[in-house]
Design a protein around this motif. Structure first.
Motif, PDB file in Angstrom:
ATOM      1  N   ALA A   1      39.711  52.465  48.121  1.00 28.21           N
ATOM      2  CA  ALA A   1      38.833  51.499  47.457  1.00 28.21           C
ATOM      3  C   ALA A   1      39.271  51.176  46.040  1.00 28.21           C
ATOM      4  O   ALA A   1      39.138  50.044  45.586  1.00 28.21           O
ATOM      5  N   GLU A   2      39.816  52.166  45.320  1.00 24.98           N
ATOM      6  CA  GLU A   2      40.143  51.920  43.917  1.00 24.98           C
ATOM      7  C   GLU A   2      41.323  50.977  43.745  1.00 24.98           C
ATOM      8  O   GLU A   2      41.573  50.496  42.633  1.00 24.98           O
ATOM      9  N   ASP A   3      42.073  50.698  44.815  1.00 21.23           N
ATOM     10  CA  ASP A   3      43.203  49.780  44.723  1.00 21.23           C
ATOM     11  C   ASP A   3      42.845  48.360  45.143  1.00 21.23           C
ATOM     12  O   ASP A   3      43.712  47.467  45.142  1.00 21.23           O
ATOM     13  N   LEU A   4      41.622  48.130  45.518  1.00 28.90           N
ATOM     14  CA  LEU A   4      41.208  46.838  46.052  1.00 28.90           C
ATOM     15  C   LEU A   4      41.450  45.680  45.090  1.00 28.90           C
ATOM     16  O   LEU A   4      42.044  44.661  45.445  1.00 28.90           O
ATOM     17  N   LEU A   5      40.986  45.826  43.847  1.00 28.10           N
ATOM     18  CA  LEU A   5      41.099  44.712  42.909  1.00 28.10           C
ATOM     19  C   LEU A   5      42.555  44.413  42.561  1.00 28.10           C
ATOM     20  O   LEU A   5      42.954  43.258  42.446  1.00 28.10           O
ATOM     21  N   VAL A   6      43.359  45.452  42.384  1.00 35.18           N
ATOM     22  CA  VAL A   6      44.773  45.245  42.076  1.00 35.18           C
ATOM     23  C   VAL A   6      45.455  44.498  43.216  1.00 35.18           C
ATOM     24  O   VAL A   6      46.243  43.569  42.994  1.00 35.18           O
ATOM     25  N   ALA A   7      45.155  44.879  44.468  1.00 31.06           N
ATOM     26  CA  ALA A   7      45.764  44.204  45.620  1.00 31.06           C
ATOM     27  C   ALA A   7      45.352  42.738  45.677  1.00 31.06           C
ATOM     28  O   ALA A   7      46.181  41.846  45.880  1.00 31.06           O
ATOM     29  N   ASN A   8      44.058  42.476  45.494  1.00 29.49           N
ATOM     30  CA  ASN A   8      43.587  41.093  45.516  1.00 29.49           C
ATOM     31  C   ASN A   8      44.205  40.264  44.402  1.00 29.49           C
ATOM     32  O   ASN A   8      44.538  39.088  44.581  1.00 29.49           O
ATOM     33  N   ALA A   9      44.365  40.885  43.221  1.00 33.38           N
ATOM     34  CA  ALA A   9      44.956  40.160  42.094  1.00 33.38           C
ATOM     35  C   ALA A   9      46.422  39.820  42.375  1.00 33.38           C
ATOM     36  O   ALA A   9      46.891  38.728  42.026  1.00 33.38           O
ATOM     37  N   ARG A  10      47.141  40.720  43.022  1.00 31.39           N
ATOM     38  CA  ARG A  10      48.542  40.443  43.341  1.00 31.39           C
ATOM     39  C   ARG A  10      48.650  39.311  44.359  1.00 31.39           C
ATOM     40  O   ARG A  10      49.522  38.446  44.249  1.00 31.39           O
TER      41      ARG A  10
ATOM     42  N   SER B   1      40.101  53.963  36.301  1.00 32.08           N
ATOM     43  CA  SER B   1      39.782  54.096  37.714  1.00 32.08           C
ATOM     44  C   SER B   1      40.941  53.708  38.612  1.00 32.08           C
ATOM     45  O   SER B   1      40.754  53.202  39.706  1.00 32.08           O
ATOM     46  N   GLY B   2      42.156  53.945  38.157  1.00 33.66           N
ATOM     47  CA  GLY B   2      43.314  53.669  38.994  1.00 33.66           C
ATOM     48  C   GLY B   2      43.608  52.205  39.198  1.00 33.66           C
ATOM     49  O   GLY B   2      44.319  51.835  40.118  1.00 33.66           O
ATOM     50  N   ARG B   3      43.091  51.327  38.346  1.00 34.28           N
ATOM     51  CA  ARG B   3      43.254  49.904  38.577  1.00 34.28           C
ATOM     52  C   ARG B   3      44.351  49.295  37.710  1.00 34.28           C
ATOM     53  O   ARG B   3      44.278  48.147  37.326  1.00 34.28           O
ATOM     54  N   ARG B   4      45.356  50.089  37.383  1.00 29.94           N
ATOM     55  CA  ARG B   4      46.462  49.536  36.601  1.00 29.94           C
ATOM     56  C   ARG B   4      47.194  48.486  37.416  1.00 29.94           C
ATOM     57  O   ARG B   4      47.481  48.679  38.591  1.00 29.94           O
ATOM     58  N   SER B   5      47.548  47.358  36.773  1.00 27.64           N
ATOM     59  CA  SER B   5      48.193  46.269  37.506  1.00 27.64           C
ATOM     60  C   SER B   5      49.555  46.669  38.036  1.00 27.64           C
ATOM     61  O   SER B   5      50.051  46.086  38.997  1.00 27.64           O
ATOM     62  N   GLY B   6      50.217  47.700  37.402  1.00 27.96           N
ATOM     63  CA  GLY B   6      51.522  48.123  37.870  1.00 27.96           C
ATOM     64  C   GLY B   6      51.469  49.218  38.916  1.00 27.96           C
ATOM     65  O   GLY B   6      52.509  49.756  39.291  1.00 27.96           O
ATOM     66  N   ARG B   7      50.311  49.567  39.388  1.00 26.84           N
ATOM     67  CA  ARG B   7      50.143  50.657  40.346  1.00 26.84           C
ATOM     68  C   ARG B   7      50.852  50.333  41.655  1.00 26.84           C
ATOM     69  O   ARG B   7      50.754  49.242  42.180  1.00 26.84           O
TER      70      ARG B   7
ATOM     71  N   LEU C   1      48.389  33.467  35.524  1.00 29.04           N
ATOM     72  CA  LEU C   1      47.991  34.269  34.367  1.00 29.04           C
ATOM     73  C   LEU C   1      46.609  34.893  34.560  1.00 29.04           C
ATOM     74  O   LEU C   1      46.391  36.071  34.264  1.00 29.04           O
ATOM     75  N   GLY C   2      45.667  34.096  35.083  1.00 37.29           N
ATOM     76  CA  GLY C   2      44.313  34.608  35.273  1.00 37.29           C
ATOM     77  C   GLY C   2      44.264  35.753  36.264  1.00 37.29           C
ATOM     78  O   GLY C   2      43.580  36.765  36.033  1.00 37.29           O
ATOM     79  N   SER C   3      44.988  35.626  37.366  1.00 36.89           N
ATOM     80  CA  SER C   3      44.973  36.688  38.369  1.00 36.89           C
ATOM     81  C   SER C   3      45.638  37.957  37.861  1.00 36.89           C
ATOM     82  O   SER C   3      45.255  39.062  38.247  1.00 36.89           O
ATOM     83  N   ARG C   4      46.626  37.804  36.997  1.00 32.01           N
ATOM     84  CA  ARG C   4      47.253  38.991  36.411  1.00 32.01           C
ATOM     85  C   ARG C   4      46.327  39.702  35.432  1.00 32.01           C
ATOM     86  O   ARG C   4      46.390  40.926  35.273  1.00 32.01           O
ATOM     87  N   LEU C   5      45.468  38.934  34.774  1.00 30.13           N
ATOM     88  CA  LEU C   5      44.548  39.520  33.791  1.00 30.13           C
ATOM     89  C   LEU C   5      43.305  40.125  34.429  1.00 30.13           C
ATOM     90  O   LEU C   5      42.643  40.972  33.810  1.00 30.13           O
ATOM     91  N   ALA C   6      42.955  39.705  35.632  1.00 33.16           N
ATOM     92  CA  ALA C   6      41.675  40.090  36.228  1.00 33.16           C
ATOM     93  C   ALA C   6      41.443  41.604  36.266  1.00 33.16           C
ATOM     94  O   ALA C   6      40.372  42.072  35.852  1.00 33.16           O
ATOM     95  N   PRO C   7      42.396  42.432  36.748  1.00 35.39           N
ATOM     96  CA  PRO C   7      42.122  43.873  36.781  1.00 35.39           C
ATOM     97  C   PRO C   7      41.855  44.469  35.408  1.00 35.39           C
ATOM     98  O   PRO C   7      40.961  45.305  35.244  1.00 35.39           O
TER      99      PRO C   7
END
Length: 443
Positions: free
Chosen positions: A162-171, A27-33, A299-305
């Motif tokens: 919307a699909e980038d929300l979790l990645v942004a929050n994790a960063r 769903s487009g939630r790659r951490s490197g996006r 580490l946890g925030s990087r793993l979340a997505p």
């Protein structure tokens, strides 16, 4: 920065999973996006002011003690009253922010904090610095923090799909923990060499740089939803709380956050008394015990997505919410020496790692379920309640620490934290659809 840039947006995907995405579906939630240039500037602004905040960590208290000869009661008042009054002042600002463009509000609150903090080195240089001024500045900064947090969530909601929300929050979460690791040691060295007033000036400059970064995001923010009434009504002040309490998912998360944060923070002063007093730990050991474990948050925030992609948002939210509640009770068994230091570091590492996963997932859920015309008021109500509950529980645990002793009071806080997972949303509630976005009026 003491705030979170949070976001959510368009219609929820048609998926049977509570998170709106199927486990195992990317769903487009790659951490490197790549999230685009505007978010990059916002992210840089967040990191800059967060680093400034941690560089000046504890500076107000040191100025009060070393420069103004303040006693324990005054220092406690500086920490508690400033935050509490600032939260009260921020209550009417939520509705005011809701119906204005958020980018100018963000820039203005950064500049207000910069100006307020700069008055401290200015009056110190002139020899007219007073405790009352420290208290007033702490109130202004606390109110501006809450206002910024409310506006930033609404603004970020306009920047990304919307699909980038979790990645942004994790960063943003990973940046927060990175500055937590780096900032206090650098700030401590700066205070030792140059004094606490200089670190306050550095914090002020960080807000100025943050304002410039937010300005660089561009001016393409959509117009705010028009307000139906000309003036702010009494019910507008309570709209954020009304919406939270009416939502089957936000309501338990709201109470869980207020209670968990309050109990964790309430035990910190008692832990300082225990470690630095009875157990004889040195200040550098005390600082190390809390700075080093912050790597767990990174580490946890990087793993979340990735965890959400594999297991689904609800499972990750509940699992991390349960696991984070299990750690603090271990602090009641703290002893002296190297074993005691390792115990604190181990407990804090586990706690912060779980929080690093939980926080961005919770922030994502909160913004996805909040319609555009209520984001600022909802986030403002959330922040005001969290600050108020933390101040109240800290005061209560101060009394309990006097009556029961620090160790017993820390153990009681840990035992109560074990009950906080009961306030996490159930799967049935989390599966309910979010409130629909209101139709935007034509410009």
């Amino acid at each position: 920065m003491r705030r979170g840039h949070r976001r959510g947006h368009p219609p929820r995907p048609r998926s049977g999973h509570p998170s709106g995405h199927r486990p195992g579906h990317p769903s487009g939630r790659r951490s490197g996006r790549r999230l685009g240039r505007p978010f990059g500037w916002l992210w840089a602004a967040y990191g800059t002011s967060a680093l400034g905040t941690w560089l000046a960590f504890g500076a107000f208290e040191l100025i009060a003690v070393r420069v103004l000869d303040a006693g324990p009661a005054e220092v406690a008042a500086l920490a508690a009253v400033g935050a509490a009054v600032g939260a009260a002042v921020a209550v009417p600002l939520g509705p005011w922010v809701e119906f204005r463009r958020k980018r100018p509000v963000l820039i203005a609150t950064d500049l207000v904090r910069c100006a307020a903090l700069l008055t401290i080195p200015a009056t110190f240089a002139a020899g007219v610095l007073t405790f009352l001024q420290l208290l007033l500045v702490s109130v202004v900064v606390a109110a501006a923090d809450i206002t910024f947090r409310a506006a930033s969530g609404a603004y970020l909601k306009t920047l990304l799909p919307a699909e980038d929300l979790l990645v942004a929050n994790a960063r943003l979460e990973s940046t927060a923990w990175t500055t937590t690791i780096v900032g206090p040691p650098l700030g401590g060295a700066a205070i030792g060499l140059l004094g606490p007033v200089v670190t306050v000036a550095a914090d002020a400059v960080s807000y100025l740089l943050s304002a410039l970064g937010i300005r660089a995001t561009g001016g393409h923010e959509p117009p705010p939803i028009p307000r139906k009434a000309e003036r702010i009504r009494a019910r507008d002040l309570l709209e954020g709380w009304r919406y939270i309490l009416a939502d089957a998912t936000l309501r338990p998360l709201f109470f869980n956050t207020a209670l968990f944060n309050g109990l964790v923070m309430a035990a910190q002063p008692l832990l300082a008394v225990l470690m630095l007093g009875r157990l004889g730990f040195t200040p550098w050991q005390y600082g190390l015990a809390f700075a080093a474990p912050s790597i767990g948050g990174l580490l946890g925030s990087r793993l979340a997505p990735s965890l959400v992609t594999r297991f689904g948002r609800h499972r990750v939210l509940v699992a991390s919410g349960v696991l984070r509640a299990l750690w603090p009770v271990g602090l009641a068994f703290l002893g002296p020496g190297g074993a005691g230091l390792l115990l604190v570091m181990g407990v804090e590492l586990g706690l912060i790692f779980c929080c690093g996963i939980f926080n961005p997932v919770q922030a994502t859920c909160r913004l996805e379920r909040t319609p555009a015309d209520r984001v600022a008021r909802t986030l403002s109500a959330w922040a005001v309640t969290t600050k108020a509950s933390t101040a109240l529980l800290t005061a209560v645990w101060g009394v309990l620490g006097t009556l029961l002793g620090p160790r017993a009071a820390i153990g009681l806080a840990g035992a109560l934290l074990l009950a906080t997972p009961l306030l996490l949303p159930r799967r049935r509630a989390a599966a309910l659809p979010a409130a629909p976005e209101p139709a935007a009026d034509p410009v």
